[in-house]
Write an enzyme that holds these catalytic residues in place. Sequence first.
Site, short mmCIF file in Angstrom:
data_model
loop_
_atom_site.label_atom_id
_atom_site.label_comp_id
_atom_site.label_asym_id
_atom_site.label_seq_id
_atom_site.Cartn_x
_atom_site.Cartn_y
_atom_site.Cartn_z
N GLU A 150 0.79 -1.30 0.02
CA GLU A 150 -0.46 0.24 0.33
C GLU A 150 0.76 0.77 0.25
O GLU A 150 0.68 2.26 1.05
CB GLU A 150 -0.58 -0.19 1.23
CG GLU A 150 -1.90 -0.82 0.71
CD GLU A 150 -3.18 -1.24 1.84
OE1 GLU A 150 -4.01 -1.63 1.99
OE2 GLU A 150 -3.03 -0.38 3.16
N GLU B 33 -6.07 -8.20 0.27
CA GLU B 33 -7.29 -8.14 1.17
C GLU B 33 -8.80 -7.66 1.23
O GLU B 33 -9.17 -6.74 0.51
CB GLU B 33 -6.78 -6.35 2.20
CG GLU B 33 -4.74 -7.02 1.30
CD GLU B 33 -3.81 -5.66 3.04
OE1 GLU B 33 -3.14 -5.43 3.00
OE2 GLU B 33 -4.94 -4.98 3.24
C1 GLA Z 1 -4.24 -2.67 4.80
C2 GLA Z 1 -2.82 -3.37 4.78
C3 GLA Z 1 -2.79 -4.40 5.96
C4 GLA Z 1 -3.92 -4.15 6.68
C5 GLA Z 1 -5.19 -3.86 6.23
C6 GLA Z 1 -6.03 -3.80 7.43
O1 GLA Z 1 -5.12 -2.41 3.71
O2 GLA Z 1 -2.29 -3.60 3.67
O3 GLA Z 1 -1.26 -4.57 6.79
O4 GLA Z 1 -3.23 -2.46 7.63
O5 GLA Z 1 -4.95 -2.66 5.80
O6 GLA Z 1 -6.20 -2.11 8.58
#
Ligand code: GLA
Length: 720
Positions: free
Chosen positions: A186, A356
């Site tokens: 991210e 995710e």
């Molecule tokens: C994001 C991050 C993860 C985790 C999730 C939940 O998308 O990529 O590492 O932090 O959110 O917070």
Amino acid sequence: MNRRDFIVSGSATLATLLASHDSAVFLEAQQESVSPKNALSNLPLLFGTDYYPDQTPENLWEQDAAAMAEAGITNVRIAEFAWALMEPQEGSFDFKWLERVVGILHAHQIAVILGTPSAAPPPWLTQKYPEVLMVNDHGATLSPGTRRFTCPTNATYRRLSLAIATAMAHTFAATPGVIGWQIDNEFTLGESARCYCRFCREGFQHWLRAKYQSLDALNQAWGTVFWSNTYTDFSQIPVPLPSGAPPNPGMALDYDRYQSAANVSFLEEQLAMLRQLCPAHFITTNNVGLVDTIDMRELYRDLDFASSDNYPGFFAIHSGSESGASAPPEVIAMTVAYSHDFMRSVKDGQPFLIMEEQSGKAGQPIFSPQPEPGQLRLWSYQAVAHGAMGINYFRWDTANFGAEEYWHGMLRHDRSHSPGFDEMQRTIRELKSLGHDALHAGYEADLALCFDPNSSWALAIQPGHPKLKYFSETLSWYGAMGASHAGVDVVDATPDLSRYKVVCAPAMYLVAQKQADRIRAFVQGGGTFIAGFRLGVKDEHSRIVETPLPGLLRDVMGVELIDYQPIYSEKQGVKFAGSLAGADAECKIWADILDPKDKDVEVLATYTGGQYAGKAAITSHRFGKGKAIYLGPHLEGAELARVLLTLIASSGVARSIQAPPGIEVTSRRTNQQTWTYLLNHTAKEQSVNVDGRYTDVLDHSAISGSIRIEPYGVRVLVRA
Ligand code: GLA
Ligand code: ZN
């Protein structure tokens, strides 16, 4: 030898080379691209979970792998936050634990996506090299101790990030079970979206030298004569940290571009190395859709596919009104749909992966409620309905320690099945049964929404009205367009637009020549272009055009602006006419006052009240075989939806399925088959009318006429 060949031929050399001079990395204007290698068609089914063996006692790995296999999980993503374990001290790598867990997972036919850990460097690194820490837009140096606190330009950080990723690649290039890589994590999601440190300043100056070639060109482009800022050396150029007054818009915009480019080149360094050392593995990176701190099309340009992180519940608790009540599920659904369409579009419609997916209560330090029964399944189908080819549920277990103890996983804190476990297991089974063709089918979109980070950045620097936010303006237009069920791609108006029937451009503040040419060709060719207020005010250097507005698009729109009005307390009414006839409306925060300049212009609304009463507010201009419509007033909600849906319908966009609000309809297609997804985002049963006869591939039932969809229910139809 060009930069790519240099990087590919000597990534290890690069590591040492960079060691030799501890300063900024200078970004060459346009790096050689390292084109996507691995065809999506060879990808296995990807229905997995995000797993943290680095946070899990080793004696649980075997049972986790067995339980995952039993749940139908095909793959995991691991190690993206395990730098400290993989490199306990500089230069000494320990991958033994990771090799063991990959082996255990492989024994259970669970494939592995490895994350490179540059999003969270270990404490020894920031202690020894504090200069890698990011400086935020107030000049404060971020503290280590969490993640995403590092400078994208700093050479030491890039060298050490590349070194651990290279060591991982050497170790796992041929390891059975490893199928792909996620670079970093991210890029866009740190507390401070951009860095303003001395290395970034040097990097920016170098980037500007490559872009403008001469100080004259830069001084001209930015208009630095204003407030006597004429630069006589590139080393004089600052970064937009707090000063005595607002920054030069040209400088500030270029700085946003530089920071985006710095992150992209950071990724490209690791990508070039992985392409060389792991040619058989796919490579991606994950992001939450709908963020603009980095030009996502640039970030994903050379990756095999885009990966997105999807937490509808998180949207819900952060989209609430002052009263704290979260927005209704169908409104959240629209925002999530937009983020999926955004992520699908960064790779021009290619299927994307949900790296995710929410699997329970989500959030930190405040968290959302447990999704209603059916919602986890519904949200997973929504992603597939918008072009996803696979889903990883975040996360396998729920952390008992650390900042994310309340991001609930597939297992509870006590490792028993979470409330949604069975539902996710069922969803994985069902989605797998859709098969490769359905999961890789193209997305059907007759409409396109323009989203250009340059307009977003330029408008954020000079919004003109405190409530004028580029993203929310595009979101409200997306919401209206989405209700047509005609499918929406998200474009920046630089590619050929001819495949669309209607292209919408809210708050397209900055119009580059290439975009104007694409839009002109699109309308001349028969398309319908619908633009909102603030159209074409700025050129590529964020200078205001010296012609009447809308600048480069005057001919296409057939109007010129008499004036543009931010609206605070005084009311500005709008009276509709012609095909838009209907109840009067009121402008919210803005009104562009239009003056038709062409006989082929039809006035579809005029302003009422105020100094511009009677002036044109909405115009439609026949241009070539198409038409260009200018929405001068800022409209929202039902009024905006009525206007846009009327204009879309009159542009020959029709759908064979009529659905009530709260029901989403999308289609994906191959040459052989079309899959139509019906998604009920509401808590009540709904009915939908379909033309023709279908089969629901989920329960093989015959479908025709009116069909009922249970609360949060899903139907996947193919023509019978
Ligand atoms: C994001 C991050 C993860 C985790 C999730 C939940 O998308 O990529 O590492 O932090 O959110 O917070
Ligand atoms: Zn920096």
